[in-house]
Motif scaffolding. Structure first.
Motif, PDB file in Angstrom:
ATOM      1  N   SER A  95      -2.600  -6.728   1.968  1.00  0.00           N
ATOM      2  CA  SER A  95      -2.323  -6.892   0.542  1.00  0.00           C
ATOM      3  C   SER A  95      -3.331  -6.032  -0.203  1.00  0.00           C
ATOM      4  CB  SER A  95      -2.415  -8.364   0.122  1.00  0.00           C
ATOM      5  OG  SER A  95      -3.724  -8.875   0.282  1.00  0.00           O
ATOM      6  N   VAL A  96      -2.906  -5.466  -1.334  1.00  0.00           N
ATOM      7  CA  VAL A  96      -3.766  -4.528  -2.063  1.00  0.00           C
ATOM      8  C   VAL A  96      -3.665  -4.771  -3.565  1.00  0.00           C
ATOM      9  CG1 VAL A  96      -4.390  -2.103  -2.444  1.00  0.00           C
ATOM     10  CG2 VAL A  96      -3.193  -2.754  -0.322  1.00  0.00           C
ATOM     11  N   SER A  97      -4.810  -4.942  -4.203  1.00  0.00           N
ATOM     12  CA  SER A  97      -4.889  -4.911  -5.664  1.00  0.00           C
ATOM     13  C   SER A  97      -6.133  -4.109  -6.029  1.00  0.00           C
ATOM     14  CB  SER A  97      -4.960  -6.321  -6.263  1.00  0.00           C
ATOM     15  OG  SER A  97      -6.258  -6.856  -6.125  1.00  0.00           O
ATOM     16  N   THR A  98      -6.266  -3.809  -7.294  1.00  0.00           N
ATOM     17  CA  THR A  98      -7.433  -3.043  -7.736  1.00  0.00           C
ATOM     18  C   THR A  98      -8.652  -3.942  -7.974  1.00  0.00           C
ATOM     19  OG1 THR A  98      -6.614  -3.066 -10.008  1.00  0.00           O
ATOM     20  CG2 THR A  98      -6.082  -1.123  -8.657  1.00  0.00           C
ATOM     21  N   ASP A  99      -8.541  -5.206  -7.599  1.00  0.00           N
ATOM     22  CA  ASP A  99      -9.699  -6.099  -7.624  1.00  0.00           C
ATOM     23  C   ASP A  99     -10.631  -5.721  -6.477  1.00  0.00           C
ATOM     24  OD1 ASP A  99      -8.869  -8.182  -9.693  1.00  0.00           O
ATOM     25  OD2 ASP A  99      -7.156  -8.256  -8.332  1.00  0.00           O
ATOM     26  N   THR A 100     -11.851  -6.252  -6.482  1.00  0.00           N
ATOM     27  CA  THR A 100     -12.792  -5.994  -5.393  1.00  0.00           C
ATOM     28  C   THR A 100     -12.566  -6.978  -4.249  1.00  0.00           C
ATOM     29  OG1 THR A 100     -14.493  -7.521  -6.181  1.00  0.00           O
ATOM     30  CG2 THR A 100     -14.544  -5.254  -7.074  1.00  0.00           C
ATOM     31  N   HIS A 101     -13.156  -6.673  -3.120  1.00  0.00           N
ATOM     32  CA  HIS A 101     -13.106  -7.584  -1.977  1.00  0.00           C
ATOM     33  C   HIS A 101     -13.864  -8.883  -2.303  1.00  0.00           C
ATOM     34  CE1 HIS A 101     -16.625  -5.017  -1.524  1.00  0.00           C
ATOM     35  NE2 HIS A 101     -17.140  -5.834  -0.615  1.00  0.00           N
ATOM     36  N   PHE A 102     -14.846  -8.804  -3.193  1.00  0.00           N
ATOM     37  CA  PHE A 102     -15.559 -10.005  -3.630  1.00  0.00           C
ATOM     38  C   PHE A 102     -14.630 -10.930  -4.413  1.00  0.00           C
ATOM     39  CE2 PHE A 102     -18.936  -6.694  -3.546  1.00  0.00           C
ATOM     40  CZ  PHE A 102     -19.712  -7.217  -2.524  1.00  0.00           C
ATOM     41  N   VAL A 142      -4.770   1.652  10.708  1.00  0.00           N
ATOM     42  CA  VAL A 142      -3.362   1.299  10.532  1.00  0.00           C
ATOM     43  C   VAL A 142      -2.499   1.899  11.647  1.00  0.00           C
ATOM     44  CG1 VAL A 142      -1.390   1.529   8.961  1.00  0.00           C
ATOM     45  CG2 VAL A 142      -3.684   1.121   8.042  1.00  0.00           C
ATOM     46  N   LEU A 143      -2.903   3.052  12.130  1.00  0.00           N
ATOM     47  CA  LEU A 143      -2.102   3.767  13.124  1.00  0.00           C
ATOM     48  C   LEU A 143      -1.997   2.983  14.429  1.00  0.00           C
ATOM     49  CD1 LEU A 143      -3.435   7.383  12.522  1.00  0.00           C
ATOM     50  CD2 LEU A 143      -1.390   6.296  11.558  1.00  0.00           C
ATOM     51  N   GLY A 144      -0.843   3.125  15.087  1.00  0.00           N
ATOM     52  CA  GLY A 144      -0.629   2.481  16.380  1.00  0.00           C
ATOM     53  C   GLY A 144       0.093   1.162  16.318  1.00  0.00           C
ATOM     54  N   LYS A 145       0.352   0.653  15.125  1.00  0.00           N
ATOM     55  CA  LYS A 145       1.108  -0.592  14.968  1.00  0.00           C
ATOM     56  C   LYS A 145       1.891  -0.517  13.661  1.00  0.00           C
ATOM     57  CE  LYS A 145      -3.236  -2.361  13.669  1.00  0.00           C
ATOM     58  NZ  LYS A 145      -4.369  -2.710  14.403  1.00  0.00           N
ATOM     59  N   TRP A 146       2.831  -1.387  13.507  1.00  0.00           N
ATOM     60  CA  TRP A 146       3.581  -1.478  12.255  1.00  0.00           C
ATOM     61  C   TRP A 146       2.675  -2.094  11.205  1.00  0.00           C
ATOM     62  CZ3 TRP A 146       8.458   0.323  11.229  1.00  0.00           C
ATOM     63  CH2 TRP A 146       9.172   0.801  12.331  1.00  0.00           C
ATOM     64  N   ALA A 147       2.853  -1.690   9.953  1.00  0.00           N
ATOM     65  CA  ALA A 147       2.019  -2.219   8.871  1.00  0.00           C
ATOM     66  C   ALA A 147       2.840  -2.417   7.605  1.00  0.00           C
ATOM     67  CB  ALA A 147       0.863  -1.265   8.577  1.00  0.00           C
ATOM     68  N   VAL A 148       2.413  -3.378   6.822  1.00  0.00           N
ATOM     69  CA  VAL A 148       2.967  -3.603   5.492  1.00  0.00           C
ATOM     70  C   VAL A 148       1.823  -3.460   4.504  1.00  0.00           C
ATOM     71  CG1 VAL A 148       3.908  -5.334   3.910  1.00  0.00           C
ATOM     72  CG2 VAL A 148       4.813  -5.148   6.237  1.00  0.00           C
ATOM     73  N   PHE A 149       2.015  -2.605   3.507  1.00  0.00           N
ATOM     74  CA  PHE A 149       1.098  -2.520   2.367  1.00  0.00           C
ATOM     75  C   PHE A 149       1.788  -3.228   1.223  1.00  0.00           C
ATOM     76  CE2 PHE A 149      -0.673   0.636   5.079  1.00  0.00           C
ATOM     77  CZ  PHE A 149      -2.022   0.653   4.778  1.00  0.00           C
ATOM     78  N   PHE A 150       1.180  -4.320   0.773  1.00  0.00           N
ATOM     79  CA  PHE A 150       1.787  -5.218  -0.201  1.00  0.00           C
ATOM     80  C   PHE A 150       0.933  -5.181  -1.468  1.00  0.00           C
ATOM     81  CE2 PHE A 150       3.179  -9.409  -1.757  1.00  0.00           C
ATOM     82  CZ  PHE A 150       4.526  -9.401  -1.420  1.00  0.00           C
ATOM     83  N   PHE A 151       1.309  -4.294  -2.394  1.00  0.00           N
ATOM     84  CA  PHE A 151       0.560  -4.116  -3.639  1.00  0.00           C
ATOM     85  C   PHE A 151       0.968  -5.161  -4.668  1.00  0.00           C
ATOM     86  CE2 PHE A 151       0.405  -0.022  -1.595  1.00  0.00           C
ATOM     87  CZ  PHE A 151      -0.850   0.456  -1.884  1.00  0.00           C
ATOM     88  N   TYR A 152      -0.011  -5.614  -5.443  1.00  0.00           N
ATOM     89  CA  TYR A 152       0.250  -6.567  -6.526  1.00  0.00           C
ATOM     90  C   TYR A 152      -0.745  -6.289  -7.647  1.00  0.00           C
ATOM     91  CZ  TYR A 152      -3.705  -9.157  -4.562  1.00  0.00           C
ATOM     92  OH  TYR A 152      -4.951  -9.513  -4.104  1.00  0.00           O
TER      93      TYR A 152
END
Length: 187
Positions: free
Chosen positions: A70-77, A29-39
């Protein structure tokens, strides 16, 4: 809870992005702007409308040097299955972090106690890994990606113009303020 002007905490997460499974850490994440979008969860109701709206603004965000997670507590699968089965989610090209252990969600302090689900929350992170803005809404209140873009532009402007601040409803190209004793009581 993570707060404005604090450093993001270390994490490692599996993610789905553009047909591949990848690993992402806070170092990525470091070195650029980032958005963490939780749902809260995949295959739900408000979430796909928000993620689709964000997908519609992703090219603009990329031009601004912003990466989206984007972030949820689901798996990557589960993210892949949702991506493959939904036209709205299928247009996503940004990284979809799986967080079944809750590490990332807990690092940002947006885990719903006793539910194992993330709150509807957005964090804007600068290239140094410092949180510059955050928004948390109730379950039924969807977010607007165009306002997120506006906030990122303001954060980027303030970072590159020390001594200036962006007033309410500021849009790129509009006047800013230079806080000083002379402005006190004059606005």
């Amino acid at each position: 809870m993570a707060t404005v002007n604090t450093q993001i905490k270390p994490f490692i997460a599996q993610a789905y992005r553009e047909g591949k499974f990848i690993s992402v850490t806070e170092e990525d994440v470091l070195g650029k702007w980032a958005v963490f979008f939780f749902y809260p969860a995949d295959f739900t109701f408000v979430c796909p409308t928000e993620l689709g709206d964000l997908a519609d603004h992703y090219a603009e965000l990329q031009k601004m040097g912003v990466e989206v997670y984007s972030v949820s507590t689901d798996t990557h699968f589960t993210h892949k299955a949702w991506h493959d089965s939904s036209d709205t989610i299928g247009k996503i090209n940004y990284t979809m972090l799986g967080d079944p252990s809750g590490v990332v969600t807990n690092n940002f302090g947006v885990m719903r106690e006793g539910q194992g689900l993330a709150d509807r929350a957005t964090f804007i992170v600068d290239p140094d890994g410092i949180i510059q803005a955050m928004e948390i809404t109730a379950e039924g209140i969807g977010r607007d990606a165009s306002d997120l873009v506006r906030k990122i532009k303001a954060a980027q402007y303030v970072r590159s113009h020390p001594g200036e601040v962006c007033p309410a409803k500021w849009q790129e190209g509009e006047a800013t303020l230079a806080p000083s004793l002379d402005l006190v009581g004059k606005i």
